[in-house]
Each structure stands twice: as structure tokens, then as C-alpha cells.
Design a protein around this motif. Structure first.
Motif, short mmCIF file in Angstrom:
data_model
loop_
_atom_site.label_atom_id
_atom_site.label_comp_id
_atom_site.label_asym_id
_atom_site.label_seq_id
_atom_site.Cartn_x
_atom_site.Cartn_y
_atom_site.Cartn_z
N GLY A 1 2.25 14.37 -1.76
CA GLY A 1 2.20 14.30 -3.35
C GLY A 1 2.89 15.58 -3.72
O GLY A 1 3.49 15.63 -4.72
N ASN B 1 2.19 1.69 -3.70
CA ASN B 1 0.94 2.08 -4.32
C ASN B 1 0.50 3.71 -4.05
O ASN B 1 -0.01 4.35 -5.00
N VAL B 2 0.53 4.09 -2.80
CA VAL B 2 0.28 5.44 -2.56
C VAL B 2 1.15 6.42 -3.18
O VAL B 2 0.83 7.27 -3.90
N PHE C 1 -7.07 2.89 0.75
CA PHE C 1 -7.10 1.51 1.11
C PHE C 1 -7.83 1.37 2.44
O PHE C 1 -8.19 2.21 3.20
N PRO D 1 -0.85 5.06 -13.18
CA PRO D 1 -1.27 5.73 -12.07
C PRO D 1 -1.47 7.28 -12.06
O PRO D 1 -0.46 7.67 -13.06
N SER D 2 -2.13 8.01 -11.75
CA SER D 2 -2.27 9.45 -11.81
C SER D 2 -2.84 9.97 -10.67
O SER D 2 -3.88 9.51 -9.90
N PRO D 3 -2.33 11.26 -10.19
CA PRO D 3 -3.06 11.63 -8.71
C PRO D 3 -4.53 12.14 -9.08
O PRO D 3 -5.25 12.45 -8.23
N TYR E 1 -8.04 -1.46 -8.85
CA TYR E 1 -6.67 -1.26 -9.19
C TYR E 1 -6.46 -1.06 -10.76
O TYR E 1 -5.67 -0.17 -11.16
N ALA F 1 -7.27 2.63 -11.41
CA ALA F 1 -6.39 3.40 -10.72
C ALA F 1 -5.24 3.36 -11.76
O ALA F 1 -4.19 4.26 -11.61
N GLY F 2 -4.75 2.40 -12.46
CA GLY F 2 -3.84 2.05 -13.33
C GLY F 2 -2.34 1.49 -12.58
O GLY F 2 -1.38 1.58 -13.01
N LEU F 3 -2.77 1.15 -11.39
CA LEU F 3 -1.65 0.34 -10.63
C LEU F 3 -1.50 -1.07 -11.02
O LEU F 3 -0.29 -1.47 -11.11
N ALA G 1 -5.69 12.39 -0.17
CA ALA G 1 -6.25 12.02 -1.59
C ALA G 1 -6.79 13.42 -2.19
O ALA G 1 -6.61 13.73 -3.04
N ASN H 1 0.86 -1.10 0.08
CA ASN H 1 0.13 -0.02 -0.06
C ASN H 1 0.77 1.21 0.19
O ASN H 1 0.66 2.11 -0.78
N PHE H 2 2.10 1.10 0.85
CA PHE H 2 2.84 2.40 1.01
C PHE H 2 3.30 2.72 -0.55
O PHE H 2 3.34 3.79 -1.03
N MET I 1 -4.64 16.31 -3.39
CA MET I 1 -4.14 16.01 -5.04
C MET I 1 -5.27 16.46 -5.95
O MET I 1 -5.30 16.27 -7.16
N ARG J 1 -6.69 10.07 -9.92
CA ARG J 1 -7.55 9.13 -9.74
C ARG J 1 -6.84 8.29 -8.08
O ARG J 1 -5.99 7.91 -8.13
N SER J 2 -7.28 9.10 -7.19
CA SER J 2 -6.91 8.75 -5.84
C SER J 2 -7.39 7.35 -5.23
O SER J 2 -8.41 7.18 -5.16
N LEU J 3 -6.55 6.57 -4.89
CA LEU J 3 -6.84 5.41 -4.10
C LEU J 3 -6.94 5.30 -2.70
O LEU J 3 -5.77 5.73 -2.27
N SER K 1 -2.71 3.37 5.37
CA SER K 1 -1.67 3.66 4.51
C SER K 1 -0.84 4.78 4.71
O SER K 1 -0.27 5.13 3.86
N ARG L 1 2.91 5.62 -5.68
CA ARG L 1 2.89 5.73 -7.21
C ARG L 1 1.52 6.50 -7.83
O ARG L 1 1.77 7.30 -8.74
N THR L 2 0.41 6.49 -7.10
CA THR L 2 -0.78 7.38 -7.36
C THR L 2 -0.31 8.69 -7.34
O THR L 2 -0.99 9.64 -7.97
N MET L 3 0.39 8.94 -6.60
CA MET L 3 0.85 10.43 -6.18
C MET L 3 1.83 10.88 -7.23
O MET L 3 2.32 12.08 -7.23
#
Ligand SMILES: Nc1ncnc2c1ncn2[C@@H]1O[C@H](COP(=O)(O)OP(=O)(O)O)[C@@H](O)[C@H]1O
Ligand SMILES: [Mg+2]
Lengths: 315, 275
Positions: free
Chosen positions: B112, A208-209, B94, B86-88, B63, B66-68, B160, A205-206, B163, B90-92, B98, A211-213
Motif C-alpha cells: 500500500g 481487490n487487495v 480473505f 474502497p479505502s485503506p 464487500y 469495503a466499497g468493492l 492490513a 482477490n489480488f 495501512m 477499511r482493510s479486507l 491473497s 483496490r483496498t490499498m
């Protein structure tokens, strides 16, 4: 009823301890200014633990079970400190021809020898940690590095540090370098594998967080993976600390320089059990202090970790 | 396959999936299909709940959006752009917390921005704004382990929001919370959703939660996950969850889900026998 009894007791105690009150306040102020009273308790328990061990030994001696020529109890091997300390003068005697009474005093000798050994352990630990964390991270960062380097590291990690001793002497001769080399070699391979293991178990998760940022691979390593593996790495370091102390003695005792290992060797060659036990005591104190300092550093660096020891004990 | 035809959808849609599928460990002996043929259109500002038995691939779909992770079939677009990384936007969020334990709350929230190299002042300002919106401005300089589970999830929401996402993806974010906290968090989330204007894709296996939150509920079949039906919840907001309509919807959703849970169970038992 209970209330009355308790009141009575406090009254008596307060009356009797008036003169002691001032000292008590002073002492408590002193200790709270240090770091609270658990400090005192910890020292007390440490002393008690050691006294118990020493007491059993003394008892064996008093009962005549332990021959004082072979197993001299603490009161004997600690009695002639100045005599014992002189043997630590290996730093100067090691240069041929210097007499035993020349050079630093007994106390200084112990200090110099202890500091030399400690410095080697410390240097070895620092070099090994930096190398191991660096290489561990590179192995996970670059696949080609993984394939190129990891097989060799895995192959060499079960080799006992003793096997490296001749190599240390071939490469570095005598002095600090071979002893430090031995410490590094004893720790390095395990610490690389431990680093890789730590990286593999970082909470996904760390990552992935991050990566999304929009974090890059390098940013993920620097800002997430390194801080996330630090607690585990310091733990690994602490566990390897004692290993480092053992290896440095071996390195020193086989003639790669002066130090505690040399003193042990001297004691063995001159059949001097008192000196052996005295040296063991000094090593114990040094190792204990080192570990304590590392624990302090750990608490400083890893400010975010909760203290779980109390919770586990409370189960 | 649907994706080979010209995709017919509005490029203004927040999320569009066409024929999306995912097989984990594809091409190996351990390959197993988690998702098959997902077609989905989500409007900007819409609140969509994914409901299905556990293991049906809800998280997997999140996922992918999100593009993960990479889909093994079909394509996903977000506001007209194909989802590849992934892109800011689209925030995920959990299920488990996290938050980075080595950073303070405000540093977590502005992580971010730190990645983009923003100045400390700017980061603190943005973090303060986001924390204001989740009502945790006072906890700014605390560390995550000093907060309760509910507070931590609010910080995760603030992170989230900082961003400025157009789509909030939430994977059972309240599952670890107690019932009372969860109800409060649902109200809180609806407020955040209303004033952020983002679309929310919210995974749960709680029917109550789906009825409380969703504009539409996407009900999944058991493995491989497919869309069984899309069930609209057209109750006015704020919702009276004790109304007869709400109760009727819960019953209908329970019926829809029951077959799938039964099937999932049968499958697991068969698997246990064969293993
Ligand atoms: N990273 C992964 N690698 C391999 N298989 C996975 C992974 N994540 C999920 N799966 C598998 O995909 C299926 C769907 O999982 P998931 O999407 O987590 O379901 P849900 O969120 O609906 O409970 C499960 O069978 C699960 O074992
Ligand atoms: Mg899931």
C-alpha cells in the motif's frame, strides 16, 4: 546380518577404487560447481533417449528394412560432415555465380545458416510477444479498444501462417524481414487471445487487495495484472516456440532468403536424403537448445514459482 | 425505504448500514437477491462476528462495506463518510491467501505504501513494525510460498495493519487452517485487535469461533440474507470457553442457526429439482 554385509562391501569398494577416487572427486567437484549432479543425469538420459532412437534406425538399416538411399541411418548422414556442410553455404551461393568451394568453410557455413535462422525465430518471438501482450492488455484496459480490435484478431487467428506467405513476399520481398514477419504472424493472434485469457483468470482477490490499498487502474495493471499473467505468458511463449521454428523453415524454403529452409529445399531438389536428415538433426539441436534457454530464463524471471514437475511425477 | 429518511446515527460510528441490499446481476435473467434491508451500527473498537449459513450473503455484505461492490439498495457510512469506493481505512482479509507470490513478505506488507510512492526505507520500516506486531519479523525477506498457511494469514493481517485501518474486515480468514492453528490465530487476532483499536467485522460459520471472539454476533437468515437477530456475547475477556455460560451461548446460537440451515437446504433441494 545386513549391517555386516554392507560393511564388507564398502570395505572392498574403498580398497579397489583408491586410484579412481581422485578422478571421482575432481569430476564431482566439477559437476557440483556447475549445478549439482542432476545435470549429469539429465545429459545422460538425453543421450540415452537419442541413442535409442538412432539405434532402432541403425537396426532397421542393418536388417535391410530401410533403404539407405531413401532413409540413410545416422552413421551415414553424419559421416561426411564436410561434404554436407558445404551445402549450407547458401549464404554466398545465393548470390549468383559464386562457386561452391568459395566462401566460408563447411563448419562455418552450418554455423552461419543456423545462426541466421535462429536469429529470425528470436526476433519474431520478441516482436510477437511484445505486441501481443501490449495489445492484450489494451483490449482489457479500454473497452472501446476491445470492441474495435478484438473482432478482427479473432477472425484472423484461425488463418494458417502459410496463407500469409504471399503477403510476406509482396510486402518484404526477400531477406530477413519476410521470415520474421511470418514468425510474428504465426504467433501474434494466438498470443493476444492467450493474454486476454490470462488477464481474465487473474485471482480477483489480488485485484481487490490492490483496490483496498488505493491503487489506481494503471497501478493495478502494472503492479498486479502484469506480474500475475507472466507465468502463463511464458508458458504460452514456450508452446509457440516450436510453431515459430516450423514457420520460419517454410518462409525460408520458399525463397525468402537463405537459411535452414533453403538447405532443405536444396536437398529436396537435388534428391539428397542424407542432407535432409542432417539438416533435421541440426534443426532439432537448435530448437532443443532454444527451448532449454527459454526454460532457464523462465526459472530466472519466475523465481516465485515452485517446481511442480517432481510432485506430479511422485503421485 | 430507510435510506430515503434522514439517517439517524452517530457520525462517530465505525460502520453504519441503512436499508442495504444487493441483487447480483440485477436487471438480467440471472438476477438473484443476496441481501435485503440490512440495518447495522458498529462502534469504533467493537468486535462483531457475522454468523450465518453459507450463501446467505455474509461475504457480499463485507464487500459492500469495503466499497468493492456497489449496493443495489440503501447506503453505508464509515465514520460519517459515505462508502463509495474502497479505502485503506477499511482493510479486507480473505479466506484464501491473497499475498502476491512475486513479492517478498516485507514487500507484500508495504504494498500500500509502494502505491503511494513511499521510499524504500520508509516501506521497510513500516513493514518491519507491522511484522513485529504479528511476530513474523524473522520472515521479512522470505517469499509467501515458503510460509505455512497460518503464517501467510498473519502476514495478510500485517499488510492490513500497515495501512493503519480503522475497520478490519475479515472473510473467514482462518477457515482453511487446522483446528489447533485456528485456536492460536484467534488469540493472536484478539491481541492485534486490542492494541490496534480498530473495529473488526469477522465472518464465520463456526459458532465456537463466534463465541470466542465477538462482542456481538450478527445472525443472518438464509437467502436473501437479512439480520435475524443480534446476539451479545458479554463474557469477560480473556474468555473461558469451557464455562457454563459459554456453553449455553453456543447452544442458543446453534438453535438460532438451525432453522436457517434447514431452510437453506430445503431451498437448494427445490432449486435442484427445478433446474
Ligand atoms: N460476484 C458475484 N456475482 C454473482 N453472484 C454472487 C457473487 N458473489 C456472491 N454471489 C451470490 O450471492 C449469494 C451470497 O454469496 P456470499 O455473500 O458469498 O455468501 P456467504 O459469504 O454468506 O457464503 C450467493 O448466492 C452467491 O452465489
Ligand atoms: Mg463467504
Amino acid at each position: 546380518m545386513a549391517v555386516v554385509t554392507r560393511d564388507g562391501e564398502t570395505g572392498v569398494a574403498a580398497g579397489a577404487s583408491r586410484p579412481a577416487a581422485a578422478t571421482r572427486i575432481l569430476a564431482s567437484r566439477l559437476f557440483t560447481s556447475m549445478a549439482g549432479l542432476d545435470w549429469l543425469a539429465k545429459i545422460w538420459w538425453t543421450c540415452l533417449s537419442i541413442s535409442l532412437f538412432a539405434g532402432l534406425w541403425e537396426l532397421c538399416w542393418a536388417m535391410g528394412w530401410a533403404d539407405e538411399k531413401l532413409l540413410p541411418p545416422p552413421h551415414i548422414f553424419l559421416s561426411n560432415l564436410t561434404e554436407q556442410g558445404k551445402f549450407f553455404n547458401t549464404a554466398t551461393r545465393w548470390q549468383v555465380g559464386t562457386s561452391m568451394d568459395e566462401g566460408p568453410s563447411a563448419f562455418e557455413s552450418v554455423l552461419i545458416t543456423g545462426a541466421a535462422t535462429t536469429a529470425r525465430v528470436f526476433a519474431g518471438l520478441v516482436i510477437a510477444s511484445v505486441l501481443a501482450i501490449g495489445i492484450g492488455v489494451l483490449v482489457r484496459y479500454y473497452r472501446f479498444f476491445d470492441r474495435l480490435v478484438l473482432p478482427t484478431i479473432t477472425l484472423l487467428s484461425p488463418v494458417s501462417p502459410i496463407a500469409w506467405l504471399p503477403v510476406a513476399i509482396f510486402l518484404f520481398g526477400i531477406g530477413n524481414a519476410p521470415a520474421i514477419f511470418m514468425v510474428v504472424v504465426a504467433l501474434f493472434f494466438h498470443m493476444v487471445l492467450a493474454t486476454i485469457n490470462q488477464i481474465d483468470t487473474v485471482n480477483t482477490n489480488f485485484i481487490n487487495v490492490a483496490r483496498t490499498m488505493g491503487a489506481s487502474k494503471a497501478q493495478i495493471y502494472v503492479r498486479v495484472i502484469i506480474p500475475a499473467i507472466l507465468p502463463g505468458m511464458l508458458q504460452v511463449l514456450r508452446m509457440n516456440l516450436f510453431g515459430a521454428w516450423m514457420v520460419v523453415l517454410v518462409a525460408e524454403s520458399t525463397g525468402v532468403g537463405y537459411g535452414m529452409g533453403q538447405v532443405i529445399m536444396l536437398a529436396r531438389n537435388t534428391f539428397n536424403p542424407s542432407l535432409v536428415f542432417f539438416t533435421i538433426a541440426v534443426i532439432g539441436v537448435l530448437g532443443f537448445t532454444f527451448d532449454w534457454l527459454l526454460r532457464l530464463a523462465q526459472r530466472r524471471i519466475l523465481y516465485w514459482l515452485p517446481d511442480t514437475a517432481e510432485r506430479l511425477r511422485g503421485l | 425505504m430507510a435510506s430515503e429518511n434522514a439517517p439517524h446515527f452517530s457520525s462517530k460510528d465505525a460502520v453504519v448500514c441503512r436499508g442495504v441490499g444487493k441483487t447480483w446481476a440485477a436487471g438480467t435473467k440471472r438476477a438473484h437477491e443476496a441481501l435485503r434491508d440490512i440495518d447495522l451500527d458498529i462502534k469504533p473498537g467493537e468486535f462483531v462476528v457475522f454468523l450465518g449459513p453459507s450463501g446467505c450473503g455474509k461475504s457480499t455484505l463485507l464487500y459492500l462495506i469495503a466499497g468493492l461492490e456497489d449496493a443495489t439498495g440503501g447506503d453505508t457510512w464509515s465514520f460519517g463518510d459515505k462508502v463509495e469506493t474502497p479505502s485503506p481505512e477499511r482493510s479486507l482479509i480473505f479466506q484464501e491467501t491473497s499475498l502476491f507470490p512475486w513479492l517478498t513478505v516485507w514487500q507484500n506488507v508495504s504494498f500500500g505504501l509502494a502505491i503511494r510512492g513511499a521510499s524504500q526505507e520508509e516501506r521497510r520500516k513500516v513493514a518491519a513494525e507491522a511484522l513485529q506486531r504479528v511476530g513474523l519479523i524473522a520472515a521479512m525477506d522470505k517469499r509467501p510460498d515458503e510460509l505455512s498457511g497460518g503464517m501467510r494469514q498473519r502476514v495478510a493481517v500485517a499488510r492490513a495493519l500497515a495501512m493503519r485501518p480503522k475497520v478490519l474486515l475479515m472473510d473467514e480468514p482462518f477457515a482453511a487452517l487446522d483446528v489447533q492453528t485456528r485456536a492460536r490465530m484467534q488469540d493472536f487476532l484478539l491481541d492485534v485487535w486490542r492494541d490496534s483499536g480498530a473495529s473488526v467485522l469477522f465472518v464465520t460459520h463456526h459458532i465456537d469461533e463466534a463465541v470466542a471472539l465477538a462482542d456481538r454476533v450478527v445472525v443472518f437468515t438464509s437467502r436473501p440474507g437479512r439480520i435475524k437477530t443480534i446476539y451479545p456475547i458479554d463474557l469477560p475477556r480473556p474468555r473461558n470457553l469451557f464455562s457454563r455460560e459459554a456453553e449455553a451461548m453456543r447452544i442458543q446460537l446453534t438453535e438460532l442457526l438451525r432453522d436457517e440451515v434447514d431452510r437453506a437446504f430445503a431451498e437448494q433441494e427445490a432449486f435442484a429439482v427445478s433446474a
